[in-house]
Design a protein around this motif. Structure first.
Motif, short mmCIF file in Angstrom:
data_model
loop_
_atom_site.label_atom_id
_atom_site.label_comp_id
_atom_site.label_asym_id
_atom_site.label_seq_id
_atom_site.Cartn_x
_atom_site.Cartn_y
_atom_site.Cartn_z
N PHE A 1 106.98 -71.97 15.59
CA PHE A 1 106.35 -72.07 16.97
C PHE A 1 106.05 -70.40 16.94
O PHE A 1 105.36 -70.08 17.52
CB PHE A 1 107.43 -72.19 17.52
CG PHE A 1 106.70 -73.27 19.52
CD1 PHE A 1 106.00 -73.69 19.92
CD2 PHE A 1 106.90 -71.64 20.33
CE1 PHE A 1 105.49 -73.19 20.93
CE2 PHE A 1 106.44 -72.00 21.43
CZ PHE A 1 105.28 -72.51 21.78
N ASP A 2 106.97 -69.62 16.49
CA ASP A 2 106.99 -68.26 16.46
C ASP A 2 105.45 -67.89 16.17
O ASP A 2 104.66 -66.90 16.34
CB ASP A 2 107.39 -67.51 16.36
CG ASP A 2 108.75 -67.51 17.07
OD1 ASP A 2 108.73 -67.62 18.78
OD2 ASP A 2 109.66 -66.93 15.93
N PHE A 3 104.82 -68.63 14.96
CA PHE A 3 103.50 -68.72 14.22
C PHE A 3 102.73 -68.68 14.77
O PHE A 3 101.85 -68.01 14.81
CB PHE A 3 103.70 -68.84 12.80
CG PHE A 3 102.52 -68.79 12.19
CD1 PHE A 3 102.67 -67.23 11.50
CD2 PHE A 3 101.40 -69.47 11.95
CE1 PHE A 3 100.97 -67.52 11.01
CE2 PHE A 3 100.62 -69.64 11.41
CZ PHE A 3 100.13 -68.25 10.70
N TYR A 4 103.03 -70.04 15.60
CA TYR A 4 101.57 -70.51 15.95
C TYR A 4 101.40 -69.44 17.55
O TYR A 4 100.03 -69.39 18.29
CB TYR A 4 102.13 -72.19 17.25
CG TYR A 4 100.93 -71.97 18.21
CD1 TYR A 4 100.29 -72.77 17.82
CD2 TYR A 4 102.07 -72.65 19.39
CE1 TYR A 4 99.55 -72.72 19.43
CE2 TYR A 4 101.27 -72.72 20.41
CZ TYR A 4 100.49 -73.07 20.18
OH TYR A 4 99.12 -73.21 21.20
N LYS A 5 102.18 -68.75 18.19
CA LYS A 5 102.43 -68.31 19.60
C LYS A 5 101.57 -66.67 19.20
O LYS A 5 100.69 -66.97 19.33
CB LYS A 5 103.87 -67.90 20.12
CG LYS A 5 104.04 -68.36 20.76
CD LYS A 5 105.66 -68.24 21.77
CE LYS A 5 106.41 -67.91 20.97
NZ LYS A 5 107.75 -67.91 21.00
N GLN A 6 101.84 -66.59 17.46
CA GLN A 6 100.92 -65.42 16.55
C GLN A 6 99.73 -65.54 16.74
O GLN A 6 98.81 -64.74 16.95
CB GLN A 6 101.77 -65.09 15.66
CG GLN A 6 100.59 -63.80 15.43
CD GLN A 6 101.39 -63.24 13.94
OE1 GLN A 6 102.31 -63.36 13.28
NE2 GLN A 6 100.67 -63.22 13.01
N VAL A 7 99.90 -66.97 16.59
CA VAL A 7 97.49 -66.95 16.04
C VAL A 7 97.50 -67.28 17.58
O VAL A 7 96.29 -67.31 17.70
CB VAL A 7 97.63 -68.69 15.71
CG1 VAL A 7 95.95 -68.95 15.35
CG2 VAL A 7 97.74 -67.82 14.27
N ARG A 8 98.29 -68.24 18.44
CA ARG A 8 97.24 -67.98 19.72
C ARG A 8 97.39 -66.99 20.49
O ARG A 8 95.81 -66.77 20.94
CB ARG A 8 98.63 -68.92 21.09
CG ARG A 8 98.03 -69.42 22.54
CD ARG A 8 97.16 -70.02 22.37
NE ARG A 8 96.65 -71.23 21.94
CZ ARG A 8 95.06 -71.67 21.21
NH1 ARG A 8 93.92 -71.54 21.45
NH2 ARG A 8 95.58 -72.88 21.49
N ALA A 9 97.92 -65.77 20.23
CA ALA A 9 97.55 -64.20 21.13
C ALA A 9 96.78 -63.59 20.54
O ALA A 9 95.52 -63.20 20.80
CB ALA A 9 99.14 -64.07 21.41
N GLU A 10 96.32 -64.35 19.51
CA GLU A 10 95.06 -62.91 18.63
C GLU A 10 93.74 -64.63 19.33
O GLU A 10 92.87 -63.39 18.64
CB GLU A 10 95.35 -62.99 17.42
CG GLU A 10 96.43 -62.21 16.98
CD GLU A 10 97.10 -62.47 15.28
OE1 GLU A 10 96.23 -62.87 14.14
OE2 GLU A 10 97.86 -61.73 14.45
N ASN A 11 93.89 -65.64 19.09
CA ASN A 11 93.32 -66.38 19.51
C ASN A 11 93.19 -67.19 20.80
O ASN A 11 93.00 -68.80 20.44
CB ASN A 11 92.58 -67.56 18.23
CG ASN A 11 92.93 -66.77 17.35
OD1 ASN A 11 91.33 -66.05 16.75
ND2 ASN A 11 93.54 -66.63 16.72
N PRO A 12 93.52 -66.20 22.26
CA PRO A 12 93.51 -67.28 23.56
C PRO A 12 92.44 -68.07 23.79
O PRO A 12 92.52 -69.15 24.19
CB PRO A 12 93.50 -65.94 23.91
CG PRO A 12 92.48 -65.00 23.56
CD PRO A 12 92.95 -65.21 21.99
N ASP A 13 91.32 -68.15 23.30
CA ASP A 13 90.49 -69.00 23.80
C ASP A 13 89.45 -70.45 22.88
O ASP A 13 88.39 -70.43 22.51
CB ASP A 13 89.09 -68.44 25.21
CG ASP A 13 89.62 -67.94 25.80
OD1 ASP A 13 90.62 -68.33 26.43
OD2 ASP A 13 89.40 -66.99 26.05
N ARG A 14 90.30 -69.72 21.48
CA ARG A 14 89.98 -70.64 20.11
C ARG A 14 90.38 -72.44 19.70
O ARG A 14 92.04 -71.94 21.11
CB ARG A 14 90.27 -70.23 18.99
CG ARG A 14 89.38 -68.73 18.81
CD ARG A 14 87.89 -69.18 18.72
NE ARG A 14 87.42 -69.79 17.52
CZ ARG A 14 87.05 -69.75 16.36
NH1 ARG A 14 86.93 -68.19 16.19
NH2 ARG A 14 86.49 -69.92 15.78
#
Length: 96
Positions: free
Chosen positions: A26-39
């Motif tokens: 989940f931490d990895f997901y949050k990192q990816v989401r933060a880097e790609n908020p609208d993708r």
């Protein structure tokens, strides 16, 4: 390995893997989401990987109303280990 057997037994008995694996995913997901908020993000996995993908997606959708509105997270798994967490109730509300 012996560790794999223990993980499989734990998963079968409790419906979840160790929290350190779930938290790391989940931490990895949050990192990816933060880097790609609208993708759109597509999580994939097989067996234990599928279990973790489902866990991440259910927790993300269960805890982020904005994500539910935008539907920017998809999951594709096969031969997935079952999941039984407080977040998996999202399946009952939105099985698609």
């Amino acid at each position: 390995t012996k560790g794999d057997v223990v993980s499989d037994v734990r998963l079968g008995a409790t419906g979840v893997v160790k929290s350190k694996f779930r938290n790391a995913a989940f931490d990895f997901y949050k990192q990816v989401r933060a880097e790609n908020p609208d993708r759109e993000i597509i999580l994939t996995g097989h067996s234990l990987g599928g279990h973790l993908a489902q866990y991440v997606a259910t927790k993300a959708y269960d805890t982020d109303a904005d994500l539910r509105a935008k539907r920017l997270l998809q999951v594709r798994t096969f031969n997935t280990a079952p999941i039984d967490t407080i977040h998996s109730r999202v399946f009952a509300r939105a099985p698609g």
